[in-house]
Design a protein around this motif. Structure first.
Motif, PDB file in Angstrom:
ATOM      1  N   LYS A 199       0.782  -1.233   0.000  1.00  0.00           N
ATOM      2  CA  LYS A 199       0.000   0.000   0.000  1.00  0.00           C
ATOM      3  C   LYS A 199       0.814   1.282   0.000  1.00  0.00           C
ATOM      4  O   LYS A 199       1.852   1.356   0.644  1.00  0.00           O
ATOM      5  CB  LYS A 199      -0.856   0.022   1.263  1.00  0.00           C
ATOM      6  CG  LYS A 199      -1.882  -1.074   1.342  1.00  0.00           C
ATOM      7  CD  LYS A 199      -2.579  -0.922   2.659  1.00  0.00           C
ATOM      8  CE  LYS A 199      -3.616  -1.992   2.899  1.00  0.00           C
ATOM      9  NZ  LYS A 199      -4.044  -1.924   4.305  1.00  0.00           N
ATOM     10  N   VAL A 200       0.278   2.295  -0.636  1.00  0.00           N
ATOM     11  CA  VAL A 200       0.882   3.632  -0.585  1.00  0.00           C
ATOM     12  C   VAL A 200       0.708   4.184   0.825  1.00  0.00           C
ATOM     13  O   VAL A 200       1.592   4.842   1.362  1.00  0.00           O
ATOM     14  CB  VAL A 200       0.144   4.625  -1.517  1.00  0.00           C
ATOM     15  CG1 VAL A 200       0.911   5.925  -1.637  1.00  0.00           C
ATOM     16  CG2 VAL A 200      -0.104   4.016  -2.871  1.00  0.00           C
ATOM     17  N   GLY A 222       2.316  -3.481  -5.051  1.00  0.00           N
ATOM     18  CA  GLY A 222       0.908  -3.114  -5.176  1.00  0.00           C
ATOM     19  C   GLY A 222       0.704  -1.606  -5.231  1.00  0.00           C
ATOM     20  O   GLY A 222      -0.214  -1.108  -5.872  1.00  0.00           O
ATOM     21  N   MET A 223       1.590  -0.859  -4.550  1.00  0.00           N
ATOM     22  CA  MET A 223       1.372   0.586  -4.468  1.00  0.00           C
ATOM     23  C   MET A 223       1.474   1.275  -5.836  1.00  0.00           C
ATOM     24  O   MET A 223       0.909   2.359  -6.031  1.00  0.00           O
ATOM     25  CB  MET A 223       2.302   1.234  -3.443  1.00  0.00           C
ATOM     26  CG  MET A 223       3.770   1.166  -3.733  1.00  0.00           C
ATOM     27  SD  MET A 223       4.712   1.657  -2.246  1.00  0.00           S
ATOM     28  CE  MET A 223       4.968   3.374  -2.569  1.00  0.00           C
ATOM     29  N   ALA A 224       2.146   0.636  -6.793  1.00  0.00           N
ATOM     30  CA  ALA A 224       2.298   1.256  -8.115  1.00  0.00           C
ATOM     31  C   ALA A 224       0.933   1.494  -8.783  1.00  0.00           C
ATOM     32  O   ALA A 224       0.752   2.476  -9.510  1.00  0.00           O
ATOM     33  CB  ALA A 224       3.162   0.368  -9.005  1.00  0.00           C
ATOM     34  N   TYR A 225      -0.026   0.600  -8.499  1.00  0.00           N
ATOM     35  CA  TYR A 225      -1.304   0.671  -9.229  1.00  0.00           C
ATOM     36  C   TYR A 225      -2.157   1.868  -8.824  1.00  0.00           C
ATOM     37  O   TYR A 225      -2.946   2.377  -9.627  1.00  0.00           O
ATOM     38  CB  TYR A 225      -2.050  -0.673  -9.107  1.00  0.00           C
ATOM     39  CG  TYR A 225      -1.169  -1.773  -9.655  1.00  0.00           C
ATOM     40  CD1 TYR A 225      -1.042  -1.949 -11.033  1.00  0.00           C
ATOM     41  CD2 TYR A 225      -0.370  -2.535  -8.817  1.00  0.00           C
ATOM     42  CE1 TYR A 225      -0.160  -2.892 -11.552  1.00  0.00           C
ATOM     43  CE2 TYR A 225       0.517  -3.481  -9.325  1.00  0.00           C
ATOM     44  CZ  TYR A 225       0.618  -3.650 -10.683  1.00  0.00           C
ATOM     45  OH  TYR A 225       1.501  -4.564 -11.200  1.00  0.00           O
ATOM     46  N   THR A 226      -1.970   2.320  -7.588  1.00  0.00           N
ATOM     47  CA  THR A 226      -2.679   3.536  -7.183  1.00  0.00           C
ATOM     48  C   THR A 226      -2.121   4.719  -7.986  1.00  0.00           C
ATOM     49  O   THR A 226      -2.876   5.595  -8.433  1.00  0.00           O
ATOM     50  CB  THR A 226      -2.548   3.735  -5.651  1.00  0.00           C
ATOM     51  OG1 THR A 226      -3.178   2.627  -5.011  1.00  0.00           O
ATOM     52  CG2 THR A 226      -3.205   5.027  -5.184  1.00  0.00           C
ATOM     53  N   SER A 238      -6.240  -4.837 -10.342  1.00  0.00           N
ATOM     54  CA  SER A 238      -5.081  -4.668  -9.447  1.00  0.00           C
ATOM     55  C   SER A 238      -5.482  -3.975  -8.150  1.00  0.00           C
ATOM     56  O   SER A 238      -6.480  -3.243  -8.089  1.00  0.00           O
ATOM     57  CB  SER A 238      -4.002  -3.808 -10.120  1.00  0.00           C
ATOM     58  OG  SER A 238      -3.639  -4.352 -11.357  1.00  0.00           O
ATOM     59  N   LEU A 239      -4.625  -4.184  -7.149  1.00  0.00           N
ATOM     60  CA  LEU A 239      -4.808  -3.546  -5.841  1.00  0.00           C
ATOM     61  C   LEU A 239      -4.795  -2.030  -6.025  1.00  0.00           C
ATOM     62  O   LEU A 239      -3.954  -1.491  -6.725  1.00  0.00           O
ATOM     63  CB  LEU A 239      -3.617  -3.954  -4.964  1.00  0.00           C
ATOM     64  CG  LEU A 239      -3.703  -3.702  -3.476  1.00  0.00           C
ATOM     65  CD1 LEU A 239      -4.752  -4.618  -2.850  1.00  0.00           C
ATOM     66  CD2 LEU A 239      -2.350  -3.967  -2.832  1.00  0.00           C
ATOM     67  N   VAL A 240      -5.765  -1.355  -5.404  1.00  0.00           N
ATOM     68  CA  VAL A 240      -5.771   0.107  -5.512  1.00  0.00           C
ATOM     69  C   VAL A 240      -6.338   0.698  -4.222  1.00  0.00           C
ATOM     70  O   VAL A 240      -7.193   0.097  -3.582  1.00  0.00           O
ATOM     71  CB  VAL A 240      -6.588   0.577  -6.743  1.00  0.00           C
ATOM     72  CG1 VAL A 240      -8.058   0.239  -6.610  1.00  0.00           C
ATOM     73  CG2 VAL A 240      -6.415   2.066  -7.001  1.00  0.00           C
ATOM     74  N   PRO A 320       8.572  -5.274  -1.177  1.00  0.00           N
ATOM     75  CA  PRO A 320       8.794  -6.101  -2.377  1.00  0.00           C
ATOM     76  C   PRO A 320       8.153  -5.514  -3.638  1.00  0.00           C
ATOM     77  O   PRO A 320       7.228  -4.718  -3.567  1.00  0.00           O
ATOM     78  CB  PRO A 320       8.137  -7.433  -2.011  1.00  0.00           C
ATOM     79  CG  PRO A 320       7.143  -7.108  -0.944  1.00  0.00           C
ATOM     80  CD  PRO A 320       7.682  -5.922  -0.202  1.00  0.00           C
ATOM     81  N   MET A 321       8.680  -5.929  -4.783  1.00  0.00           N
ATOM     82  CA  MET A 321       8.214  -5.421  -6.086  1.00  0.00           C
ATOM     83  C   MET A 321       6.962  -6.130  -6.579  1.00  0.00           C
ATOM     84  O   MET A 321       6.336  -5.710  -7.564  1.00  0.00           O
ATOM     85  CB  MET A 321       9.316  -5.600  -7.142  1.00  0.00           C
ATOM     86  CG  MET A 321      10.573  -4.805  -6.883  1.00  0.00           C
ATOM     87  SD  MET A 321      10.314  -3.026  -7.124  1.00  0.00           S
ATOM     88  CE  MET A 321      10.162  -2.461  -5.461  1.00  0.00           C
TER      89      MET A 321
END
Ligand code: AMP
Length: 398
Positions: A199-200, A222-226, A238-240, A320-321
């Protein structure tokens, strides 16, 4: 400002109160992973060599403010006895007559472990009276080696320092302060920050603070998708974090305005389900099908990020990526671990923090090639986020 460390102390003939982090996992009264105990051994051995009389305190788990056998430190004391190869005494309460008598009975180089400090609700309230009682178990000397608790203003970490003459960092704590302090205070450049994880929201402060300090930031996990959604890109399933879209937009705008190198993945490994055996394909950013979710960074991103990492002289990595617990989606994280290890062999200083990235580095067998593996997840995030850690601030200045 530099802090007093155990290396500066004269301990012979003195009872020293050592706050350690023995918050180890237990199963049926047995320690299942003794990493945290082993990590503090250099400090304990040094204190023993110096002739100190060691009174050890720690928390374990989250007992509800009263004694609870499930959270007893006795198994940790037994483990310590094995690891040190010498007897370790145990007091069934961290304050009171038994602890006092057993601490006074210690001879030079002997060790006493106190029961879980969190069996007293006063611990987390940083209660003065309780802190004074703890301090009464030593002869004016306190050593803190519990970096993982340094972001908490608790009695055995912060309160106690008011009632001792010297409050010093243990070797583990000293190493944490030196590495992270140097990275955020005076980094050798280029300084590349790598941030991932779910998460962001967990890492907002770190993103904002490191954008002021680092030369580049590589985002994954996962934070990239936000961030993608904030840019109007399709992210499928994707996780957002919908409630962090505005914040992600602001971070992207800030980076643009300051000409800060904030890199996002350019391709993603996607699958229809969050499952280890889900068939995976790789797609470019902006092309995630509606019925797929991004679970790892793709090969183009690995190449892009690895090239940035290769140029770095200071690297901080947290998170992690991808979903590295599943081998199909672990490739990105493992490749980044390799890139960080290679840069370190080439002279860069690397710091890996956060339980999952540390696990990933260990899983990849590259842990020895990293300059510093941070032990305190929450504490290292707060430190990287630019916060002062109460457990560090409270130590005596040199
Ligand atoms: P954190 O504790 O915030 O560092 O997050 C670590 C967790 O993030 C791990 O359990 C990963 O499996 C998870 N994670 C990483 N990338 C993704 C992703 N693309 N989608 C969902 N979870 C992810």
């Amino acid at each position: 400002m530099s802090k007093l460390t155990i290396q500066d102390l004269v301990l012979r003939g003195k009872r020293v109160f050592l706050r350690v982090d023995f918050n180890v996992p237990l199963k049926d009264g047995v320690v299942t992973d003794d990493t945290r105990i082993r990590e503090t051994l250099p400090t304990l051995k040094l204190a023993i060599e110096k002739g100190g009389r060691l009174v050890l305190a720690s928390h374990l788990g989250r007992p509800k403010g009263g004694p609870d056998a499930k959270y007893s430190l006795k198994p940790a004391a037994q483990k310590l006895e094995q690891l040190l190869g010498k007897p370790v005494a145990f007091a069934s309460d961290c304050v009171g007559p038994e602890a006092e008598a057993k601490s006074k009975a210690l001879k030079d180089g002997e060790v006493l472990v106190l029961e879980n400090v969190r069996f007293h609700p006063e611990e987390e309230k940083n209660d003065e009276g309780f802190a004074k009682q703890l301090a009464g178990l030593c002869d004016g000397v306190f050593v803190c080696d519990a970096f993982g608790s340094a972001h908490r203003a608790h009695a055995s970490v912060v309160g106690i320092t008011k009632f001792v003459k010297q409050a010093a960092a243990g070797l583990l704590m000293e190493k944490e302060i030196a590495y992270i302090g140097q990275a955020i205070g005076n980094p050798t450049r280029p300084f590349v920050a790598i941030l991932g994880g779910a998460k962001v929201s967990d890492k907002i402060e770190v993103v904002e603070n490191l954008m002021k300090i680092a030369d580049a930031m590589l985002i994954g996990g996962g934070m990239a998708y936000t961030f993608f959604k904030a840019q109007g890109l399709t992210i499928g399933k994707s996780l957002v974090e919908e409630d962090k879209l505005d914040l992600a937009r602001k971070i992207l705008a800030d980076a643009k305005q300051k000409n800060f190198k904030l890199l996002l993945p350019v391709d993603n490994v996607v699958a229809a389900e969050f499952k280890a055996d889900a068939p995976a394909t790789t797609v470019d950013v902006g092309a995630i099908p509606a019925d797929r979710m991004g679970l790892d960074i793709g090969p183009k991103t690995i190449a892009l990020y690895s090239a940035e990492i290769a140029k770095a002289k200071t690297i901080v990595w947290n998170g992690p990526m991808g979903v590295f617990e599943m081998p199909t989606f672990a490739k990105g994280t493992l490749a980044i671990a390799q890139a960080v290890a290679a840069a370190t062999s080439g002279g860069a200083t690397s710091i890996v923090g956060g339980g999952d990235s540390v696990a990933a580095v260990q899983q990849s067998g590259l842990a020895k090639k990293i300059s510093h593996i941070s032990t305190g997840g929450g504490a290292s995030l707060e430190f990287l986020g630019g916060r002062k850690l109460p457990g560090v601030e409270a130590l005596t200045n040199k």
